[in-house]
Scaffold this motif. Structure first.
Motif, PDB file in Angstrom:
ATOM      1  N   PRO A 178      13.353 -30.862 -96.717  1.00  0.00           N
ATOM      2  CA  PRO A 178      12.690 -32.050 -97.522  1.00  0.00           C
ATOM      3  C   PRO A 178      13.391 -32.149 -98.868  1.00  0.00           C
ATOM      4  O   PRO A 178      13.464 -33.496 -99.383  1.00  0.00           O
ATOM      5  CB  PRO A 178      11.178 -31.307 -97.761  1.00  0.00           C
ATOM      6  CG  PRO A 178      10.968 -30.546 -96.316  1.00  0.00           C
ATOM      7  CD  PRO A 178      12.216 -30.002 -96.180  1.00  0.00           C
ATOM      8  N   GLU A 179      13.697 -31.264 -99.534  1.00  0.00           N
ATOM      9  CA  GLU A 179      14.354 -31.249-100.927  1.00  0.00           C
ATOM     10  C   GLU A 179      15.728 -32.076-100.818  1.00  0.00           C
ATOM     11  O   GLU A 179      16.349 -32.471-101.898  1.00  0.00           O
ATOM     12  CB  GLU A 179      14.563 -30.177-101.293  1.00  0.00           C
ATOM     13  CG  GLU A 179      15.420 -29.175-100.766  1.00  0.00           C
ATOM     14  CD  GLU A 179      14.925 -28.102 -99.805  1.00  0.00           C
ATOM     15  OE1 GLU A 179      15.464 -27.166 -99.482  1.00  0.00           O
ATOM     16  OE2 GLU A 179      13.840 -28.420 -99.373  1.00  0.00           O
ATOM     17  N   GLN A 180      16.217 -32.102 -99.321  1.00  0.00           N
ATOM     18  CA  GLN A 180      17.549 -32.951 -99.342  1.00  0.00           C
ATOM     19  C   GLN A 180      17.484 -34.445 -98.945  1.00  0.00           C
ATOM     20  O   GLN A 180      18.248 -35.168 -98.933  1.00  0.00           O
ATOM     21  CB  GLN A 180      18.423 -32.427 -98.499  1.00  0.00           C
ATOM     22  CG  GLN A 180      18.936 -30.995 -98.724  1.00  0.00           C
ATOM     23  CD  GLN A 180      19.861 -30.573 -97.898  1.00  0.00           C
ATOM     24  OE1 GLN A 180      20.462 -31.006 -97.023  1.00  0.00           O
ATOM     25  NE2 GLN A 180      20.105 -29.176 -97.868  1.00  0.00           N
ATOM     26  N   THR A 181      16.074 -34.917 -98.961  1.00  0.00           N
ATOM     27  CA  THR A 181      16.139 -36.444 -98.528  1.00  0.00           C
ATOM     28  C   THR A 181      16.470 -37.304 -99.443  1.00  0.00           C
ATOM     29  O   THR A 181      16.905 -38.413 -99.153  1.00  0.00           O
ATOM     30  CB  THR A 181      14.502 -36.692 -98.132  1.00  0.00           C
ATOM     31  OG1 THR A 181      13.685 -36.559 -99.342  1.00  0.00           O
ATOM     32  CG2 THR A 181      13.900 -35.548 -97.048  1.00  0.00           C
ATOM     33  N   ARG A 182      16.694 -36.963-100.715  1.00  0.00           N
ATOM     34  CA  ARG A 182      16.971 -37.940-101.863  1.00  0.00           C
ATOM     35  C   ARG A 182      18.461 -38.201-101.563  1.00  0.00           C
ATOM     36  O   ARG A 182      18.896 -39.112-102.329  1.00  0.00           O
ATOM     37  CB  ARG A 182      16.904 -37.216-103.146  1.00  0.00           C
ATOM     38  CG  ARG A 182      15.558 -37.012-103.512  1.00  0.00           C
ATOM     39  CD  ARG A 182      15.463 -36.238-104.874  1.00  0.00           C
ATOM     40  NE  ARG A 182      13.916 -35.953-105.235  1.00  0.00           N
ATOM     41  CZ  ARG A 182      13.050 -36.721-105.969  1.00  0.00           C
ATOM     42  NH1 ARG A 182      13.644 -37.830-106.250  1.00  0.00           N
ATOM     43  NH2 ARG A 182      12.023 -36.135-106.247  1.00  0.00           N
ATOM     44  N   SER A 183      19.141 -37.584-100.734  1.00  0.00           N
ATOM     45  CA  SER A 183      20.519 -37.638-100.624  1.00  0.00           C
ATOM     46  C   SER A 183      21.223 -38.475 -99.347  1.00  0.00           C
ATOM     47  O   SER A 183      22.275 -38.773 -99.122  1.00  0.00           O
ATOM     48  CB  SER A 183      21.389 -36.592-100.517  1.00  0.00           C
ATOM     49  OG  SER A 183      21.114 -35.485-101.804  1.00  0.00           O
ATOM     50  N   TYR A 184      20.054 -38.933 -98.405  1.00  0.00           N
ATOM     51  CA  TYR A 184      20.279 -39.521 -97.295  1.00  0.00           C
ATOM     52  C   TYR A 184      19.490 -40.839 -96.897  1.00  0.00           C
ATOM     53  O   TYR A 184      18.382 -40.877 -97.812  1.00  0.00           O
ATOM     54  CB  TYR A 184      20.211 -38.461 -96.016  1.00  0.00           C
ATOM     55  CG  TYR A 184      21.009 -37.312 -96.214  1.00  0.00           C
ATOM     56  CD1 TYR A 184      22.220 -37.533 -95.537  1.00  0.00           C
ATOM     57  CD2 TYR A 184      20.664 -36.326 -96.761  1.00  0.00           C
ATOM     58  CE1 TYR A 184      22.942 -36.210 -95.516  1.00  0.00           C
ATOM     59  CE2 TYR A 184      21.309 -34.995 -96.720  1.00  0.00           C
ATOM     60  CZ  TYR A 184      22.706 -35.208 -96.134  1.00  0.00           C
ATOM     61  OH  TYR A 184      23.323 -33.899 -96.233  1.00  0.00           O
ATOM     62  N   GLY A 185      19.929 -41.715 -96.031  1.00  0.00           N
ATOM     63  CA  GLY A 185      19.113 -42.621 -95.404  1.00  0.00           C
ATOM     64  C   GLY A 185      18.127 -41.863 -94.375  1.00  0.00           C
ATOM     65  O   GLY A 185      18.661 -41.297 -93.619  1.00  0.00           O
ATOM     66  N   ILE A 186      16.772 -42.060 -94.331  1.00  0.00           N
ATOM     67  CA  ILE A 186      15.934 -41.500 -93.616  1.00  0.00           C
ATOM     68  C   ILE A 186      15.235 -42.365 -92.560  1.00  0.00           C
ATOM     69  O   ILE A 186      14.654 -43.176 -93.064  1.00  0.00           O
ATOM     70  CB  ILE A 186      14.702 -40.701 -94.589  1.00  0.00           C
ATOM     71  CG1 ILE A 186      15.370 -39.807 -95.712  1.00  0.00           C
ATOM     72  CG2 ILE A 186      13.870 -39.935 -93.661  1.00  0.00           C
ATOM     73  CD1 ILE A 186      16.226 -38.395 -95.024  1.00  0.00           C
ATOM     74  N   VAL A 204      14.615 -45.731 -94.766  1.00  0.00           N
ATOM     75  CA  VAL A 204      14.340 -45.556 -96.085  1.00  0.00           C
ATOM     76  C   VAL A 204      15.510 -44.879 -96.811  1.00  0.00           C
ATOM     77  O   VAL A 204      15.723 -43.810 -96.328  1.00  0.00           O
ATOM     78  CB  VAL A 204      12.990 -45.044 -96.494  1.00  0.00           C
ATOM     79  CG1 VAL A 204      12.744 -45.080 -98.107  1.00  0.00           C
ATOM     80  CG2 VAL A 204      11.813 -45.500 -95.843  1.00  0.00           C
ATOM     81  N   GLU A 205      16.026 -45.593 -97.745  1.00  0.00           N
ATOM     82  CA  GLU A 205      17.375 -45.057 -98.303  1.00  0.00           C
ATOM     83  C   GLU A 205      16.940 -44.084 -99.632  1.00  0.00           C
ATOM     84  O   GLU A 205      16.197 -44.525-100.697  1.00  0.00           O
ATOM     85  CB  GLU A 205      18.267 -46.129 -98.927  1.00  0.00           C
ATOM     86  CG  GLU A 205      19.139 -46.831 -97.957  1.00  0.00           C
ATOM     87  CD  GLU A 205      20.094 -46.039 -97.520  1.00  0.00           C
ATOM     88  OE1 GLU A 205      20.544 -45.080 -98.074  1.00  0.00           O
ATOM     89  OE2 GLU A 205      20.502 -46.367 -96.278  1.00  0.00           O
ATOM     90  N   ALA A 212       9.174 -39.539 -98.306  1.00  0.00           N
ATOM     91  CA  ALA A 212      10.111 -39.541 -96.987  1.00  0.00           C
ATOM     92  C   ALA A 212       9.265 -39.931 -95.557  1.00  0.00           C
ATOM     93  O   ALA A 212       8.324 -39.074 -95.546  1.00  0.00           O
ATOM     94  CB  ALA A 212      11.139 -38.535 -96.538  1.00  0.00           C
ATOM     95  N   PRO A 213       9.458 -40.697 -94.690  1.00  0.00           N
ATOM     96  CA  PRO A 213       8.859 -41.126 -93.589  1.00  0.00           C
ATOM     97  C   PRO A 213       9.151 -39.988 -92.474  1.00  0.00           C
ATOM     98  O   PRO A 213       8.462 -39.885 -91.471  1.00  0.00           O
ATOM     99  CB  PRO A 213       9.494 -42.281 -93.149  1.00  0.00           C
ATOM    100  CG  PRO A 213      10.629 -42.673 -93.703  1.00  0.00           C
ATOM    101  CD  PRO A 213      10.689 -41.590 -94.930  1.00  0.00           C
ATOM    102  N   SER A 214      10.238 -39.153 -92.673  1.00  0.00           N
ATOM    103  CA  SER A 214      10.626 -38.165 -91.624  1.00  0.00           C
ATOM    104  C   SER A 214      11.466 -37.276 -92.566  1.00  0.00           C
ATOM    105  O   SER A 214      11.834 -37.207 -93.681  1.00  0.00           O
ATOM    106  CB  SER A 214      10.940 -38.445 -90.469  1.00  0.00           C
ATOM    107  OG  SER A 214      12.485 -38.899 -90.598  1.00  0.00           O
TER     108      SER A 214
END
Length: 306
Positions: A178-186, A204-205, A212-214
């Motif tokens: 979860p803490e890495q979602t800020r770095s990717y398109g999710i 979501v970018e 994050a939706p996932s």
């Protein structure tokens, strides 16, 4: 547009590799050497990507590049003089290495005169396709996606199988903390009832973990229906004022085009920055029977010194 069940697993013959970037994070080296030709141990990244495409059934590589990076495509051209010299000197192992790239796949160039985004780069390759081609793979050369298990096929082969069942387009995803979602398109997804295959409803970018939706992050592998090229002509500039491939995919989703993602459980290396490039080289070198044992001993001694 494709429909479920219409395609066999070998559902594409052309792989597009966008390679027009300046490689600014590798300057000053990339003033003279394209980033895609930097060696992971002794093999350029572009050859590793080409091998992945060929393993999945592609017989043609369309390298989208700028006019001053022709060397990337030239890498896949046979060098008879060099081969003759190596053969006359009995350097069979080197000869095999030199011949390996050109024997993998047929490579050609599509020019991107200006860097206007990934969607624009993919669109530049459309004139290279035959009218009969209904799908095309896109591989980002900075993303080195490893097989899930030794001896098994790569993620593109799995994606082709998913397209054969569901039709439409298929993307690749990795499960990230979860803490890495800020770095990717999710991806925003729903279950299909099949392990590691999800229906995609949007993306979501770089969301915050709570938004994050996932936890499924987009990776640099796409198996796209031919309809994506028409969609690219209908979208406007997106993030950064560029044509974004994800915007074209989002348009297709909104119009009922089936899009799925395969969650890949294998490894991955980012060749796009020097630090991660070194990790990839180290990983490959440690697995190499020629270099691995000595490197492992040296690393152990070096780390014990600190």
């Amino acid at each position: 547009m494709s429909r479920p069940g219409e395609y066999p697993p070998a559902a594409f013959r052309t792989a597009i590799v966008p390679a027009a970037g300046l490689g600014t994070r590798f300057l000053p080296t990339t003033k003279a050497v394209p980033k895609e030709l930097l060696p992971v141990v002794d093999t350029p990244g572009i050859e590793l990507v080409a091998a992945e495409a060929a393993e999945a059934g592609a017989d043609r590589l369309v390298i989208v590049t700028s006019p001053d990076k022709q060397a990337v495509t030239d890498y896949f051209t046979p060098q008879p003089d060099l081969e003759k010299t190596l053969e006359s000197r009995g350097k069979e192992k080197l000869l095999d290495k030199v011949r390996r790239g050109p024997s993998l796949i047929s490579a050609e160039t599509a020019l991107q005169e200006r860097a206007l985004g990934l969607g624009h780069a993919v669109g530049c390759a459309e004139p290279n396709l035959a009218d009969s081609e209904d799908a095309v793979a896109v591989l980002l050369p900075d993303d080195l996606v490893l097989p899930a298990e030794s001896g098994r096929g790569g993620v593109l082969s799995r994606m082709a199988e998913v397209r054969a069942r569901y039709g439409g387009s298929v993307l690749c995803a990795f499960d990230v903390p979860p803490e890495q979602t800020r770095s990717y398109g999710i991806f925003r997804v729903s279950d299909t009832g099949e392990d590691d295959v999800k229906a995609v409803h949007g993306m979501v970018e770089k969301p915050a973990p709570e938004d994050a939706p996932s936890n499924l992050a987009a990776a640099g592998r796409y198996l796209l229906d031919r309809a994506v090229f028409e969609a690219l002509q209908r979208i406007g500039p997106g993030a950064g004022g560029e044509l974004q491939l994800t915007d074209a995919v989002a348009l297709l989703i909104s119009e009922g085009h089936p899009v799925h993602t395969v969650v890949h459980r294998g490894g991955r290396h980012d060749l796009g920055n020097p630090g991660d490039f070194l990790k990839a080289a180290m990983d490959f070198a440690l697995e190499n029977p020629e270099y691995g044992p000595d490197l492992r001993d040296w690393l152990s001694r070096r780390l014990n010194e600190r």
